[in-house]
Design a protein around this motif. Structure first.
Motif, PDB file in Angstrom:
ATOM      1  N   SER A   1       1.538  -0.512  -3.774  1.00 38.91           N
ATOM      2  CA  SER A   1       0.635   0.529  -4.152  1.00 38.91           C
ATOM      3  C   SER A   1       1.196   1.178  -5.426  1.00 38.91           C
ATOM      4  O   SER A   1       2.286   0.945  -6.053  1.00 38.91           O
ATOM      5  CB  SER A   1       0.254   1.766  -3.235  1.00 38.91           C
ATOM      6  OG  SER A   1       1.574   2.530  -3.117  1.00 38.91           O
TER       7      SER A   1
ATOM      8  N   LYS B   1       1.631   4.438  -5.670  1.00 41.71           N
ATOM      9  CA  LYS B   1       2.069   5.560  -5.227  1.00 41.71           C
ATOM     10  C   LYS B   1       3.513   5.860  -4.951  1.00 41.71           C
ATOM     11  O   LYS B   1       3.970   6.766  -3.875  1.00 41.71           O
ATOM     12  CB  LYS B   1       1.086   6.020  -3.874  1.00 41.71           C
ATOM     13  CG  LYS B   1      -0.363   5.735  -3.856  1.00 41.71           C
ATOM     14  CD  LYS B   1      -0.937   6.868  -3.434  1.00 41.71           C
ATOM     15  CE  LYS B   1      -2.619   6.943  -3.624  1.00 41.71           C
ATOM     16  NZ  LYS B   1      -3.300   5.896  -4.240  1.00 41.71           N
TER      17      LYS B   1
ATOM     18  N   ASN C   1      -0.077   3.800   2.251  1.00 40.55           N
ATOM     19  CA  ASN C   1      -1.081   3.506   1.017  1.00 40.55           C
ATOM     20  C   ASN C   1      -1.830   2.394   1.214  1.00 40.55           C
ATOM     21  O   ASN C   1      -2.773   2.341   0.217  1.00 40.55           O
ATOM     22  CB  ASN C   1      -0.278   3.530  -0.302  1.00 40.55           C
ATOM     23  CG  ASN C   1       0.844   4.934  -0.132  1.00 40.55           C
ATOM     24  OD1 ASN C   1       0.457   6.005   0.008  1.00 40.55           O
ATOM     25  ND2 ASN C   1       2.088   4.665  -0.235  1.00 40.55           N
TER      26      ASN C   1
ATOM     27  N   ASP D   1       4.793   1.945   2.524  1.00 44.16           N
ATOM     28  CA  ASP D   1       3.713   1.950   1.627  1.00 44.16           C
ATOM     29  C   ASP D   1       2.762   0.976   2.199  1.00 44.16           C
ATOM     30  O   ASP D   1       1.525   1.728   1.910  1.00 44.16           O
ATOM     31  CB  ASP D   1       4.205   1.118   0.357  1.00 44.16           C
ATOM     32  CG  ASP D   1       3.482   1.206  -0.721  1.00 44.16           C
ATOM     33  OD1 ASP D   1       2.788   1.984  -0.902  1.00 44.16           O
ATOM     34  OD2 ASP D   1       3.276   0.040  -1.397  1.00 44.16           O
TER      35      ASP D   1
END
Length: 191
Positions: free
Chosen positions: A92, A94, A79, A75
């Motif tokens: 994040s 995401k 991200n 991550d």
């Protein structure tokens, strides 16, 4: 004319084979690099060796905390949740986790501590230390060296200061493209 066509097809065939091979080789090399980077055992062993040198017990490796560490380094790389004011303990929006912005005042520390319970069957909190040196330059030795020089990170590793009363029962780690993280937990991992 027929020889020229055959020659042209032969050249095209050879070039396509070379390009295909180099493409496959590149994918294999990248996969090997990624697998190597995500590796955990060297980092865990170095942390445990350092603890032993201080008269402390080795911490058992945890599949759950390794998973959290692996998810987090990916991550961070992919991200970039650690953009100011958020630091490397941030996550994040995401992924399959709750996003959080961990700031230097530690007001949202629980967003990091809860990640092992959120992402795995681990029953306790997790406490993370993180380091970054560059896109591909981190090694287990370099990460540990950085943490040993930082009072806060070193204190987590060797149960010093505010961490003195805690007894680590689980450890997980990951390194990926310049990032290294280690997660510590007070509960044994049943996974």
């Amino acid at each position: 004319m027929k020889k020229n066509i055959n020659f042209t097809f032969s050249v095209i065939f050879v070039l396509s084979m070379v390009l295909s091979f180099s493409y496959c080789t590149k994918d294999k090399k990248e996969a090997e690099e990624e697998k190597k980077d995500i590796g955990t055992s060297e980092l865990i062993n170095l942390v445990n060796d350092y603890r032993e040198s201080k008269g402390l017990a080795r911490i058992p490796a945890s599949a759950s905390l390794n998973k959290v560490a692996q998810l987090h380094v990916k991550d961070l790389v992919e991200n970039h949740p650690n953009q100011a004011p958020c630091n490397m303990h941030s996550w994040s929006d995401k992924g399959s986790w709750k996003p959080c912005c961990y700031t230097s005042d530690h007001k949202k520390a629980s967003c990091m501590w809860s990640k092992p319970r959120e992402l795995t069957s681990y029953k306790g909190d997790g406490y993370e230390i993180a380091a970054r040196v560059g896109p591909h330059d981190i090694t287990a030795k370099k990460a540990l060296s950085l943490w040993k020089k930082s009072y806060g990170h070193n204190s987590v590793i060797i149960n010093k200061g505010i961490w003195k009363q805690l007894e680590w029962q689980a450890i997980g780690a990951a390194m990926y493209k310049g990032y290294a993280v280690v997660w510590f937990g007070e509960k044994k991992d049943t996974e």
